[in-house]
Design a protein around this motif. Structure first.
Motif, PDB file in Angstrom:
ATOM      1  N   ASN A 239       0.842  -1.271   0.052  1.00  0.00           N
ATOM      2  CA  ASN A 239       0.104   0.100  -0.076  1.00  0.00           C
ATOM      3  C   ASN A 239       0.837   1.346   0.043  1.00  0.00           C
ATOM      4  OD1 ASN A 239      -2.318  -1.554   0.173  1.00  0.00           O
ATOM      5  ND2 ASN A 239      -2.830  -0.961   1.989  1.00  0.00           N
ATOM      6  N   ARG A 240       2.112   1.221   0.597  1.00  0.00           N
ATOM      7  CA  ARG A 240       2.926   2.406   0.676  1.00  0.00           C
ATOM      8  C   ARG A 240       3.250   2.664  -0.883  1.00  0.00           C
ATOM      9  NH1 ARG A 240       6.392   5.536   3.592  1.00  0.00           N
ATOM     10  NH2 ARG A 240       8.621   5.465   2.790  1.00  0.00           N
ATOM     11  N   PHE A 241       3.897   1.738  -1.442  1.00  0.00           N
ATOM     12  CA  PHE A 241       4.216   1.954  -2.810  1.00  0.00           C
ATOM     13  C   PHE A 241       3.277   2.529  -3.508  1.00  0.00           C
ATOM     14  CE2 PHE A 241       4.445   0.203  -6.927  1.00  0.00           C
ATOM     15  CZ  PHE A 241       5.582   1.170  -7.559  1.00  0.00           C
ATOM     16  N   LEU A 242       1.926   1.816  -3.398  1.00  0.00           N
ATOM     17  CA  LEU A 242       0.880   2.311  -4.199  1.00  0.00           C
ATOM     18  C   LEU A 242       0.566   3.646  -4.103  1.00  0.00           C
ATOM     19  CD1 LEU A 242      -1.497  -0.726  -4.174  1.00  0.00           C
ATOM     20  CD2 LEU A 242      -0.343  -0.278  -6.076  1.00  0.00           C
ATOM     21  N   VAL A 243       0.524   4.194  -2.965  1.00  0.00           N
ATOM     22  CA  VAL A 243       0.030   5.484  -2.446  1.00  0.00           C
ATOM     23  C   VAL A 243       1.298   6.359  -3.016  1.00  0.00           C
ATOM     24  CG1 VAL A 243      -0.294   7.170  -0.852  1.00  0.00           C
ATOM     25  CG2 VAL A 243      -1.314   4.942  -0.667  1.00  0.00           C
ATOM     26  N   ARG A 244       2.620   6.132  -2.827  1.00  0.00           N
ATOM     27  CA  ARG A 244       3.696   6.895  -3.042  1.00  0.00           C
ATOM     28  C   ARG A 244       3.750   6.959  -4.813  1.00  0.00           C
ATOM     29  NH1 ARG A 244       9.951   6.051  -1.449  1.00  0.00           N
ATOM     30  NH2 ARG A 244       9.255   7.131   0.347  1.00  0.00           N
ATOM     31  N   ARG A 245       3.672   6.025  -5.312  1.00  0.00           N
ATOM     32  CA  ARG A 245       3.500   6.043  -6.848  1.00  0.00           C
ATOM     33  C   ARG A 245       2.219   7.195  -7.417  1.00  0.00           C
ATOM     34  NH1 ARG A 245       5.516   3.323 -11.252  1.00  0.00           N
ATOM     35  NH2 ARG A 245       5.033   4.237 -13.043  1.00  0.00           N
ATOM     36  N   GLY A 246       1.186   6.595  -6.687  1.00  0.00           N
ATOM     37  CA  GLY A 246      -0.052   7.371  -7.213  1.00  0.00           C
ATOM     38  C   GLY A 246       0.033   8.889  -6.699  1.00  0.00           C
ATOM     39  N   LEU A 247       0.759   9.328  -5.838  1.00  0.00           N
ATOM     40  CA  LEU A 247       0.838  10.776  -5.598  1.00  0.00           C
ATOM     41  C   LEU A 247       1.840  11.356  -6.735  1.00  0.00           C
ATOM     42  CD1 LEU A 247       1.802  10.798  -1.626  1.00  0.00           C
ATOM     43  CD2 LEU A 247      -0.616  11.599  -2.849  1.00  0.00           C
ATOM     44  N   ALA A 248       2.627  10.538  -7.050  1.00  0.00           N
ATOM     45  CA  ALA A 248       3.599  11.054  -8.126  1.00  0.00           C
ATOM     46  C   ALA A 248       2.434  11.402  -9.525  1.00  0.00           C
ATOM     47  CB  ALA A 248       4.801  10.230  -8.440  1.00  0.00           C
ATOM     48  N   VAL A 249       1.887  10.406  -9.746  1.00  0.00           N
ATOM     49  CA  VAL A 249       0.486  10.465 -10.917  1.00  0.00           C
ATOM     50  C   VAL A 249      -0.287  11.732 -10.667  1.00  0.00           C
ATOM     51  CG1 VAL A 249      -1.193   9.331 -12.216  1.00  0.00           C
ATOM     52  CG2 VAL A 249       0.911   8.014 -11.281  1.00  0.00           C
ATOM     53  N   LEU A 250      -0.749  11.776  -9.441  1.00  0.00           N
ATOM     54  CA  LEU A 250      -1.407  12.909  -9.138  1.00  0.00           C
ATOM     55  C   LEU A 250      -0.678  14.447  -9.364  1.00  0.00           C
ATOM     56  CD1 LEU A 250      -4.053  14.042  -7.945  1.00  0.00           C
ATOM     57  CD2 LEU A 250      -3.047  13.874  -5.664  1.00  0.00           C
ATOM     58  N   ASN A 251       0.416  14.378  -8.837  1.00  0.00           N
ATOM     59  CA  ASN A 251       1.208  15.508  -9.066  1.00  0.00           C
ATOM     60  C   ASN A 251       1.690  15.695 -10.634  1.00  0.00           C
ATOM     61  OD1 ASN A 251       1.900  16.898  -6.453  1.00  0.00           O
ATOM     62  ND2 ASN A 251       2.459  14.927  -5.723  1.00  0.00           N
ATOM     63  N   ALA A 252       1.375  14.882 -11.255  1.00  0.00           N
ATOM     64  CA  ALA A 252       1.720  14.972 -12.763  1.00  0.00           C
ATOM     65  C   ALA A 252       0.403  15.837 -13.565  1.00  0.00           C
ATOM     66  CB  ALA A 252       1.955  13.695 -13.590  1.00  0.00           C
ATOM     67  N   ARG A 253      -0.582  15.869 -12.689  1.00  0.00           N
ATOM     68  CA  ARG A 253      -1.826  16.682 -13.131  1.00  0.00           C
ATOM     69  C   ARG A 253      -2.373  16.244 -14.439  1.00  0.00           C
ATOM     70  NH1 ARG A 253      -0.225  18.430  -8.876  1.00  0.00           N
ATOM     71  NH2 ARG A 253      -0.456  20.542  -7.986  1.00  0.00           N
ATOM     72  N   ARG A 254      -2.542  14.876 -14.585  1.00  0.00           N
ATOM     73  CA  ARG A 254      -3.154  14.318 -15.978  1.00  0.00           C
ATOM     74  C   ARG A 254      -4.520  14.087 -15.794  1.00  0.00           C
ATOM     75  NH1 ARG A 254       1.096   9.280 -15.496  1.00  0.00           N
ATOM     76  NH2 ARG A 254       3.117  10.652 -15.692  1.00  0.00           N
TER      77      ARG A 254
END
Length: 567
Positions: A239-254
């Motif tokens: 879950n930690r990896f999924l959230v960390r990676r997901g926050l990177a996607v969120l910050n890409a503003r796609r």
């Protein structure tokens, strides 16, 4: 002082020194040592948090038959429905699964039941409506694990059901074609703490194959992070990896809808962290379900049109404002009902006419205030009560509901949060039985207890470069809490009211190091200290960026006069 007891965990100094010598930042080394991560290899693995944290999706129960049935639906061009839930986890799950199936060429409905007229989980009316539309396969997300009768009814109409869920299982499981749930008793999946959106994501990863995992992370990581944080599941391991990676996607503003929501919430011009999701994004997405407008969140998350996204975001923020007003109104009523003096029993209240959509929030506030489990029940004109239940780490709510199951029409959830349906005439006996179960399990009366990682003896440890390095520990959440520290015997330089007197700004100094502090929801006149006093301060650390100047700031959790003999 908000908490009766400050419990300082502390750390092994030798272990912290060893971590520091192995290349870790001093503040991170001390914090990891306080949390029991003393082996350098384990510490580096925790900080690295990469794809190796992901587990094989086919290790989940029934993943093979679920994938085979969905692939058959794609091959035959079937009409499919994704049946979700009206909270953030359920809505992000629904959008993720439906988007994937539509990209595979399927005609796919999203069905999320109304919170007030249908309630949680599957129902026969919805199944009838989907059958009339020609649906031959229902894939549930974040629900379904307790819907035995409804799954049987769907089968009688010729509709196959695949359940993907993460809630606790009862003794009897539905006779679905497949049940993908890491909490199944026979499950060997290494991560039982997946959120509903996490389970849905593992299903699409299984469908996409190992070579498609990276693409799935890029396409759906933001939804997975938001749903996982919002559902307050553990953010350790996978879950930690999924959230960390997901926050990177969120910050890409796609995703246009989320970009518009960030702007509407006033947090568009900074890096989004887990706290921004928990306190900024998730409550606004949740407002739609709480206010009976679930489709609005789905529209926001699914739209590709920036103009429509702006409209949806503005409307969501307006609903969130209405939601806040309702919470305040009911919360004030509750404090009057109990005269702000609970009797040591769990707080179990019912009333006709309470707005059901916000009772979970009120329950959570009462848990925080009284350190007791809380159940809020609203009763309709037919004498049927629907309740939101919240608990704390020391008391398993789901076990208590199991013990009272014969008094309930329906219930579901997990150890910290659940929902119930109960007849009004059964509420007094339910209260008696629940209280009795609570006192059998909890022998010592609970008191407000503040858990602190460690005491800061040398304030220079909190210099800017060290506090900035704490970003390496993100994402914070359940199981990896925001660091919470304390400083004993500090000099209180000054205090001043801010925010119309609702909050207090102050400065403390120790060993020549001074720190600005903000104590939210703590009017200055309610505090038992004054400028010039020697105080103990419990706090979380933040970086304040004002006019280009970055400095360390304490966000105060509690404050008390210093007592040299008190731990």
């Amino acid at each position: 002082m908000k908490f009766d007891i400050w419990e300082v965990v502390g750390y092994d100094r030798d272990a912290a020194v060893a971590l520091c010598r192995d290349g870790l930042n001093p503040l991170i080394a001390v914090l990891l040592a306080a949390r029991g991560i003393t082996d350098p290899a384990r510490a580096h693995a925790f900080l690295k948090c990469d794809e190796t944290c992901l587990h094989d999706p086919f290790a989940l129960p029934d993943m093979d038959p679920a994938v085979r049935r969905i692939r058959r639906a794609v091959q035959d061009g079937e009409h499919v429905a994704v049946y979700g839930d009206y909270d953030v986890d359920g809505m992000t799950s629904s959008c993720l699964m439906a988007d994937y199936l539509r990209r595979e060429g399927l005609t796919c409905e999203i069905y999320i039941p109304g919170r007030f007229d249908e309630g949680y989980g599957m129902n026969t009316g919805a199944i009838d409506a989907l059958h009339q539309q020609g649906v031959t396969l229902i894939v549930t997300v974040d629900c379904g694990i307790t819907d035995c009768d409804e799954v049987a009814y769907a089968a009688s109409l010729g509709i196959d059901v695949i359940i993907t869920d993460h809630h606790e299982c009862k003794q009897t499981l539905p006779e679905a074609l497949a049940i993908v749930n890491p909490k199944r008793p026979e499950s060997a999946y290494p991560n039982p703490a997946l959120a509903g959106v996490g389970v849905a994501f593992k299903v699409v990863c299984a469908l996409a194959g190992p070579e498609g995992t990276e693409q799935m992370l890029d396409r759906y990581g933001d939804l997975v992070a938001i749903g996982t944080i919002a559902d307050v599941v553990s953010v350790l391991g996978e879950n930690r990896f999924l959230v960390r990676r997901g926050l990177a996607v969120l910050n890409a503003r796609r995703r246009p809808g989320l970009t518009s929501l960030l702007m509407e919430a006033g947090i568009e011009n900074r890096e989004i962290k887990s706290s921004d999701v928990g306190f900024g994004i998730a409550p606004r997405l949740n407002a739609a379900g709480r206010m009976g407008r679930t489709s609005l969140t789905v529209d926001l998350l699914m739209t590709e049109d920036p103009c429509r996204a702006d409209l949806y975001a503005a409307e969501l923020c307006n609903l969130n404002h209405q939601r806040k007003e309702l919470v305040t109104e009911i919360y004030d009523q509750v404090l009057e009902m109990i005269h702000d003096r609970p009797d040591g029993n769990p707080v179990i209240l019912h009333k006709r006419g309470w707005y059901q959509g916000v009772l979970g929030i009120v329950s959570s506030r009462l848990v925080d205030r009284y350190f007791l489990p809380c159940i809020m029940i609203t009763v309709d004109e037919n004498g049927v009560g629907r309740g939101s239940c919240r608990s704390l780490g020391y008391f398993n709510l789901y076990e208590a509901l199991n013990d009272c199951a014969d008094l309930l029409e329906n219930y579901g959830g997990h150890e910290m949060a659940a929902g119930i349906t109960i007849k009004e005439e059964n509420i007094p006996e339910f209260r008696r039985r629940f209280n009795a179960f609570y006192h059998r399990k909890v022998s010592i009366p609970s008191v407000p207890r503040l858990i602190l990682d460690f005491e800061v003896i040398k304030p220079r440890l909190l210099r800017l470069e060290n506090v900035t390095a704490l970003d390496e520990l993100e994402p914070f959440g359940n199981g990896n809490q925001q660091p919470r520290l304390c400083m004993m015997g500090a000099f209180l330089n000054y205090m001043t009211p801010v925010g119309g007197g609702q909050h207090t700004r102050m400065r403390v100094t120790k060993c020549g190091e001074s720190f600005d502090c903000i104590f939210f929801s703590a009017p200055m006149q309610t505090l038992s200290v004054r400028p010039g006093d020697i105080v103990d301060v419990a706090f979380e650390l933040y970086i304040n960026n004002f006019r280009g100047r970055r400095s360390v700031q304490f966000v105060v959790t509690d404050l008390r006069p210093h007592d040299p003999g008190k731990a």
